[in-house]
Design a protein around this motif. Structure first.
Motif, PDB file in Angstrom:
ATOM      1  N   ARG A  86       0.811  -1.213   0.000  1.00 57.29           N
ATOM      2  CA  ARG A  86       0.000   0.000   0.000  1.00 57.29           C
ATOM      3  C   ARG A  86       0.844   1.263   0.000  1.00 57.29           C
ATOM      4  O   ARG A  86       0.386   2.317  -0.439  1.00 57.29           O
ATOM      5  N   LEU A  87       2.072   1.182   0.476  1.00 58.54           N
ATOM      6  CA  LEU A  87       2.993   2.326   0.441  1.00 58.54           C
ATOM      7  C   LEU A  87       3.785   2.377  -0.866  1.00 58.54           C
ATOM      8  O   LEU A  87       4.745   3.137  -0.975  1.00 58.54           O
ATOM      9  N   ASN A  88       3.362   1.555  -1.857  1.00 55.62           N
ATOM     10  CA  ASN A  88       3.977   1.504  -3.196  1.00 55.62           C
ATOM     11  C   ASN A  88       5.441   1.060  -3.158  1.00 55.62           C
ATOM     12  O   ASN A  88       6.217   1.412  -4.044  1.00 55.62           O
ATOM     13  N   ALA A  93       7.776  -5.546  -1.027  1.00 60.87           N
ATOM     14  CA  ALA A  93       6.671  -6.454  -0.704  1.00 60.87           C
ATOM     15  C   ALA A  93       6.879  -7.820  -1.355  1.00 60.87           C
ATOM     16  O   ALA A  93       6.584  -8.867  -0.745  1.00 60.87           O
ATOM     17  N   LEU A  94       7.394  -7.821  -2.584  1.00 62.86           N
ATOM     18  CA  LEU A  94       7.657  -9.092  -3.276  1.00 62.86           C
ATOM     19  C   LEU A  94       8.701  -9.926  -2.528  1.00 62.86           C
ATOM     20  O   LEU A  94       8.532 -11.144  -2.353  1.00 62.86           O
ATOM     21  N   LYS A  95       9.762  -9.261  -2.075  1.00 63.27           N
ATOM     22  CA  LYS A  95      10.798  -9.976  -1.316  1.00 63.27           C
ATOM     23  C   LYS A  95      10.234 -10.527  -0.007  1.00 63.27           C
ATOM     24  O   LYS A  95      10.557 -11.657   0.396  1.00 63.27           O
ATOM     25  N   GLU A 291       1.928   8.075 -11.192  1.00 57.40           N
ATOM     26  CA  GLU A 291       2.953   7.081 -11.538  1.00 57.40           C
ATOM     27  C   GLU A 291       2.664   5.719 -10.926  1.00 57.40           C
ATOM     28  O   GLU A 291       3.171   4.690 -11.417  1.00 57.40           O
ATOM     29  N   HIS A 292       1.855   5.668  -9.852  1.00 52.69           N
ATOM     30  CA  HIS A 292       1.520   4.388  -9.222  1.00 52.69           C
ATOM     31  C   HIS A 292       0.253   3.771  -9.801  1.00 52.69           C
ATOM     32  O   HIS A 292      -0.046   2.611  -9.510  1.00 52.69           O
ATOM     33  N   LYS A 293      -0.481   4.533 -10.608  1.00 51.79           N
ATOM     34  CA  LYS A 293      -1.740   4.051 -11.169  1.00 51.79           C
ATOM     35  C   LYS A 293      -1.607   3.553 -12.604  1.00 51.79           C
ATOM     36  O   LYS A 293      -2.448   2.789 -13.074  1.00 51.79           O
TER      37      LYS A 293
END
Length: 664
Positions: A86-88, A93-95, A291-293
């Motif tokens: 959620r914090l982009n 998060a993947l790791k 940029e996150h969308k």
């Protein structure tokens, strides 16, 4: 220090607040518990969950990092990865997810979301397929919706079309994703039908809820309408697309990604027109969080359009700045360099544009086709046709394509270099002979080569091409006729031999009504009527035939001053300047001043002194055909004594009538 009874009461409060989703109140009870027991794992875990529900992802992540000894990865892995997502912080998060040995269903769900954001669509597809197969709960429809979104992304961004999973179109989200998949496949009419169905399903789903207003429904439909406008734009319905895009912008949807994409598409429709509107729309593409969308390809397209808009608005420095940034981010894409070259061309610096393209060509040969064709175009603009031909001939990937052959032959013909044009034909024909023999493209090139050689008198070279075409189709009479015509100039015996293959005149005759054809509107030549039958000619000899009508010649008109007694001037057909008696105009000789001089003066004395007007003095150079009579000066009436004519009186009266109210 709190007692055991008070702690139990606090936990009871936390449990009750959790059931009623009152997470803010639960946090107060948890803070009281942690005040006495700082390392209580359950209390810390519950606090992190409450913070996540309240949207305080940073604070939740800080607690996780602060209590790493207590909150191990096995306990708090999902919450940690979700906060990072959620914090982009997608890579982090993947790791976090990949470091966990035992994957739960909710971790797999999050793993699929992370892969989708990282644009790893193939891996994401396998994750969702596994989830749908091995889980049965109330979230099955959401998983199918996510799976259809992955399939649509593969279709649009990677041109990959996986197998049909047979997903039902029960919700407007599923129907919308199916429409996006069809857009990627290029099936635009079918995509429009699916979008209309999605709009219907969306209205039906919200029509049952009376608390939702029409404006909220329109806001939910905004993404469907934007996609409809995009399909219209792809089909060339630009006016309808622009109208629908503007409707979406007016709704001001909360999705900044949707606003950015819609504004970008409006800019592409405006192009170099309506620049003021495009400048306003650019601001929507710079909103925070865009940029996150958007995907990386969408962001690149937006930046490219910004550079093009800067070029069209004559912002040269801004255009170069944007293109340099794009070139660093995407060195494999030639588009930024091409935009820079276009900017130089707008500044009429074609030499600089060519130098820039040649430098990039050395560094990135993988983009040779686009750059070389642009260089050739710039050479043509400067009038260097031969240099342009040399550049185009160096593009091996396109050299044998019909379009390239046509362009090169046209340019060489313009330069009157017929040998090079024929060489281009020969190379292309040889390539097709080796790789794609007797295909329609191959035979059409042979046909065009033969026609070109015949046009420029190269009959010997055209014979081999015509023979190849005739062998391919022996019933082609046109090719056979061309071959015989070419052989007639080179080898007459061979031409006679081939002429035997021509069909007889009877078989070549066509059933055409010649009279009807000649009498049609398009006839330009009409055959003369045949001679009359013998019986009519005999009647004519006997004097009973028709008498020929003679055309009457019109008498020529004679001049008004024609005198039959005076012979005409033999030099009357010559211009005045070429006649023998022409003396030219005398300089300084003015016309008689009529009505000038002192008041009451007459012209009688002037006429008496003029020797040329006296009866006894003949003209100095008599003209043939002119009478010797001259009016005597006594009959001349002075101009002031002449009576005005009726027409002049009317004019004077009209002039007197004009004037203002005061009679002036």
């Amino acid at each position: 220090m709190a007692s055991g009874g008070s702690i139990t009461a606090l936990w009871t409060e936390v449990n009750r607040c959790g059931q009623t989703a009152d997470y803010s109140r639960a946090l107060k009870s948890l803070n009281k518990i942690l005040h006495d027991e700082k390392d209580d794992v359950t209390a810390l875990h519950c606090k992190v969950v409450c913070l996540v529900h309240c949207g305080n992802f940073k604070e939740a992540l800080n607690i996780i990092h602060t209590h790493t000894k207590v909150l191990t990865s096995d306990v708090i892995a999902f919450e940690k990865a979700y906060c990072e997502y959620r914090l982009n912080r997608i890579e982090t998060a993947l790791k976090t997810i990949e470091n966990i040995d035992q994957q739960t269903d909710k971790l797999k769900e999050l793993y699929g979301q992370v892969l989708y954001r990282l644009e790893r669509y193939e891996d994401c597809l396998s994750v969702y397929r596994d989830l749908i197969r091995n889980s049965q709960d109330e979230y099955e429809e959401e998983r199918k919706t996510n799976l259809s979104a992955v399939v649509a992304a593969l279709s649009i961004w990677e041109n990959s079309f996986p197998d049909d999973f047979g997903l039902p179109e029960t919700s407007y989200e599923l129907c919308y994703n199916v429409a996006c998949t069809l857009i990627g496949e290029g099936k635009l009419p079918q995509a429009m039908i699916k979008l209309q169905k999605a709009e219907e399903l969306c209205r039906q789903s919200y029509s049952e809820d009376t608390d939702i207003s029409d404006e909220e429904i329109d806001a939910e439909l905004a993404i469907i309408h934007a996609q409809m406008a995009y399909v219209m734009q792809l089909q060339g319905w630009n006016d309808d697309a622009l109208q629908l895009y503007n409707q979406v912008i007016k709704l001001k949807p909360s999705d900044v990604g949707l606003l950015a994409v819609t504004a970008n598409n409006i800019i592409t429709l405006n192009k170099d027109q309506n620049v003021f509107d495009s400048k306003k729309k650019v601001k929507l593409t710079n909103t925070e969080g865009v940029e996150h969308k958007l995907t990386q390809k969408q962001l690149q397209i937006v930046e490219f359009n910004k550079a093009l808009l800067a070029m069209h608005t004559n912002q040269a420095d801004q255009c170069r700045k944007l293109t340099l940034g794009l070139q660093k981010q995407n060195p494999q894409t030639p588009l930024p360099v091409l935009i820079q070259a276009a900017q130089y061309c707008r500044e009429k610096q074609h030499t600089k544009a060519i130098q820039l393209l040649e430098e990039v060509l050395e560094q990135h040969p993988e983009s040779a086709v686009e750059i070389k064709m642009t260089i050739a175009q710039l050479y043509l603009v400067q009038g260097h046709v031969t240099k342009a031909c040399n550049i185009l001939r160096s593009i091996d990937e396109k050299l044998n394509e019909p379009g390239m052959v046509s362009a090169l032959v046209t340019m060489y013909s313009h330069e009157e270099d017929i040998d090079s044009a024929i060489e281009i034909f020969c190379q292309a024909i040889q390539w097709y002979q080796e790789h794609q023999p007797n295909t329609p493209v191959h035979l059409s090139l042979v046909r065009e080569a033969a026609n070109f050689k015949l046009k420029y008198g190269r009959q010997k070279e055209a014979i081999s091409d015509l023979e190849q075409l005739w062998r391919q189709n022996p019933e082609d009479i046109r090719t056979l006729a061309q071959l015989i015509s070419a052989y007639s100039l080179v080898n007459s015996e061979k031409a006679k031999t081939l002429s035997k293959h021509l069909p007889s005149p009877d078989t070549m005759s066509f059933k055409v009504d010649i009279d009807a054809l000649e009498n049609s509107h398009g006839a330009t030549y009409i055959r003369k009527k045949a001679a009359k039958v013998a019986g009519e000619s005999q009647l004519k000899e006997c004097g009973q035939g028709d008498i020929k009508k003679k055309k009457k010649k019109k008498k020529g008109k004679l001049p008004k001053n024609y005198d039959p007694k005076v012979p005409p001037d033999p030099e009357r057909w010559l211009p005045m300047r070429e006649r023998s008696y022409y003396r030219g105009r005398k300089k300084g000789k003015k016309k008689e001043p009529i009505g000038k001089g002192t008041q009451g003066a007459t012209l009688s004395t002037a006429a008496e002194l003029d020797a040329s007007k006296t009866v006894n003095s003949p003209p100095t150079s008599p003209r043939p055909g002119t009478a010797a009579t001259v009016a005597s000066s006594s009959n001349i009436v002075p101009p002031r004594q002449q009576k005005p004519s009726a027409a002049s009186k009317k004019k004077q009266q009209q002039k007197k009538k004009k004037g203002g109210k005061g009679g002036w």
